[in-house]
Design a protein around this motif. Structure first.
Motif, PDB file in Angstrom:
ATOM      1  N   LYS A 183       1.324   6.335  -6.585  1.00 25.78           N
ATOM      2  CA  LYS A 183       0.224   7.720  -6.995  1.00 25.78           C
ATOM      3  C   LYS A 183       1.020   9.249  -6.889  1.00 25.78           C
ATOM      4  O   LYS A 183       0.421   9.988  -7.938  1.00 25.78           O
ATOM      5  CB  LYS A 183      -1.138   7.754  -6.155  1.00 25.78           C
ATOM      6  CG  LYS A 183      -1.830   6.327  -6.661  1.00 25.78           C
ATOM      7  CD  LYS A 183      -3.468   6.295  -6.166  1.00 25.78           C
ATOM      8  CE  LYS A 183      -2.913   6.057  -4.860  1.00 25.78           C
ATOM      9  NZ  LYS A 183      -4.280   5.700  -4.120  1.00 25.78           N
TER      10      LYS A 183
ATOM     11  N   ASN B  30       2.366   1.933  -3.619  1.00 24.47           N
ATOM     12  CA  ASN B  30       1.207   2.124  -4.053  1.00 24.47           C
ATOM     13  C   ASN B  30       1.174   3.802  -4.039  1.00 24.47           C
ATOM     14  O   ASN B  30       0.508   4.612  -5.516  1.00 24.47           O
ATOM     15  CB  ASN B  30       0.377   1.687  -4.061  1.00 24.47           C
ATOM     16  CG  ASN B  30      -0.787   1.738  -5.041  1.00 24.47           C
ATOM     17  OD1 ASN B  30      -1.131   1.605  -6.529  1.00 24.47           O
ATOM     18  ND2 ASN B  30      -2.619   2.632  -4.507  1.00 24.47           N
TER      19      ASN B  30
ATOM     20  N   GLN C  42       1.197  -1.367  -0.053  1.00 22.03           N
ATOM     21  CA  GLN C  42      -0.500  -0.092  -0.061  1.00 22.03           C
ATOM     22  C   GLN C  42       1.046   1.336  -0.109  1.00 22.03           C
ATOM     23  O   GLN C  42       0.838   2.236  -0.857  1.00 22.03           O
ATOM     24  CB  GLN C  42      -1.084  -0.017   1.125  1.00 22.03           C
ATOM     25  CG  GLN C  42      -1.790   1.219   1.404  1.00 22.03           C
ATOM     26  CD  GLN C  42      -2.836   0.973   0.157  1.00 22.03           C
ATOM     27  OE1 GLN C  42      -3.287   0.307  -0.432  1.00 22.03           O
ATOM     28  NE2 GLN C  42      -2.690   2.862  -0.632  1.00 22.03           N
TER      29      GLN C  42
END
Length: 502
Positions: A144, A140, A137
């Motif tokens: 982003k 990620n 996570q």
């Protein structure tokens, strides 16, 4: 009682001919500056409310919806592009495609380009376990955030991969456009990335930034080709990333040379990297320079006007005369890069200064269009300093001292200082500025202009020059509209020049 008199002037330096016109209308309305911005696309413009601004009607890439149904190939600038592929185009390429530019896809052709490269080493993720959902996570979230920062700074995401250097994020600036300063964009992007990664609580990361000529284009067979950026500067950016201090950034000397007018740097200790002979200094970016030296410098060579620019020069001089006679005037000077817009404006500003005009000048970049009042920050700071020096008869070297003096001499009230703080944050307390956040935007703009008028009327006649390669934010347009609407009655000897590339 007699209404407002507004002059509009547009000079286009793009194309084979230059054209200009001026008109007066007792009932012109500056209430919607979007109409003004949209109408600037034509050579000669009379502003009205029927035109629609479509320049920025680009759907954000992360909101674009694609379905599983078959979609035919589109023709974009003479190139066949599948709609699915549009999601992978950089922001600049996507905008050109949506505007149906004839050369929209030509920016993806193989060639040598001067580009800036940013390497981000995410060392916390070097030994990631696919079963560790927390680290997945975090990776990620990092991807982003770094991607959004890259696109916001006119860049393109090259890759995020695992190699011998661990987990690395790579972005490139300038591969898709020659119209911006890739060194400045890359440095600002790296500074924002560093701050964002600290907010993500990453304990180990480093960044390296370099600039130079690299091969940019497609490599590989059509069935699995990839867009690549290759060259020694790519390797140097990776080496600088490896030498950068933990949670820090190192940039090359070329990046420093092309960005030092806009960003504060400090010199690093001498380093040695693979592929470079001997030791050399790199540079560490610190903060953005908001107060630049924008004085009109004496030219090193005599100014010789080109015949094709004579009409533009004559029109600017006529506009200056109108402003001196008490007729507030706006002039747009538009055209592509390297056409001599700045040189032409500086020549007019120099003549105006000799005629007693006060020159207030600012410069903006493509990254400032989302910062409220940024183009006016330097203008207002210089206006306060000049006004304080004029009334005090002595040197005052910064906007804070100028604001203190203006309050002490009752030229400003304390509320005026807070209003000006909306544009120049250094002159007002943050707690007091927070009180303005609840005001209606139009009411807030009126109060700011009320305060500005107190110093601007003392500097008449004056010329405001807004130069740069980026758009002007909506808040600044609204303030300029209010200023020019009231200028005839309160501050008539004003000339506003807006220089842009479109």
């Amino acid at each position: 009682a007699d209404g407002l008199t507004h002059g509009f002037e547009e000079l286009s330096l793009f194309g084979e001919e230059s054209s200009a016109s001026a008109s007066d209308d007792d009932n012109d309305d500056y209430s919607d500056m979007d109409d003004m911005r949209s109408s600037r696309r034509s050579l000669v413009s009379i502003y009205n409310s029927d035109e629609e601004d479509t320049r920025n009607n680009v759907m954000p890439r992360d909101r674009t919806l694609f379905t599983d149904q078959h979609i035919s190939v589109d023709m974009l600038g003479g190139f066949e592009v599948h709609p699915y592929a549009r999601a992978y185009l950089g922001t600049l390429a996507a905008r050109r495609c949506d505007q149906d530019s004839q050369n929209a896809m030509s920016i993806l052709l193989n060639e040598l380009r001067p580009v800036a490269i940013v390497f981000v080493g995410l060392h916390d993720l070097d030994d990631i376990d696919p079963r560790d959902s927390t680290l997945l996570q975090l990776m990620n979230d990092a991807f982003k955030i770094l991607s959004r920062i890259t696109h916001a700074c006119n860049g393109a995401v090259r890759d995020m991969l695992f190699d011998d250097k661990g987990c690395v994020f790579i972005s490139v600036f300038g591969a898709h456009s020659h119209e911006v300063n890739p060194c400045f964009d890359a440095t600002v992007s790296a500074m924002r990335m560093e701050s964002a990664l600290k907010d993500l609580k990453l304990k180990r990361f480093s960044l390296g930034v370099s600039f130079g000529e690299c091969f940019c284009g497609e490599v590989g067979p059509p069935i699995r080709s990839d867009y690549v950026v290759m060259g020694p500067e790519v390797n140097l950016a990776a080496r600088l990333m490896g030498k950068a201090p933990n949670r820090g950034t190192l940039v090359s000397k070329r990046i420093y040379s092309h960005s030092k007018k806009f960003i504060h740097f400090i010199k690093s200790q001498e380093i040695q990297v693979k592929g470079k002979d001997g030791f050399f200094h790199a540079y560490i970016p610190q903060t953005r320079i908001e107060r630049q030296n924008l004085e009109i410098a004496e030219p090193q060579q005599p100014f010789v006007i080109m015949p094709s620019r004579q009409s533009a020069m004559d029109s600017l001089m006529q506009v200056k005369e109108r402003a001196g006679e008490g007729k507030p005037t706006i002039c747009f000077v538009s055209g592509g890069p390297f056409l001599g817009k700045s040189r032409l404006i500086d020549e007019v500003a120099g003549k105006a200064a000799n005629d007693g005009f006060t020159i207030l000048k600012s410069f903006r970049t493509s990254l400032d269009s989302f910062t409220s009042f940024f183009p006016l920050r330097q203008i207002v700071s210089a206006a306060m300093i000049k006004c304080a020096m004029l009334t005090a008869g002595r040197e005052i070297d910064n906007e804070v001292s100028a604001a203190n003096y203006l309050v002490d001499e009752n030229i400003f009230k304390k509320t005026d200082r807070v209003n000006i703080g909306s544009i120049v944050p250094t002159v007002a307390d943050e707690q007091l500025l927070s009180l303005l956040s609840g005001l209606n935007p139009k009411a807030r703009t009126r109060t700011i202009v009320d305060s500005l008028m107190k110093i601007l009327k003392l500097l008449q006649p004056f010329m405001i020059i807004l130069e740069g390669d980026g758009d002007i934010d909506p808040s600044s347009w609204s303030l300029l509209a209010e200023l020019m609407q009231r200028a005839s009655a309160e501050c008539p000897q004003i000339m506003l020049i807006v220089s842009s590339r479109d």
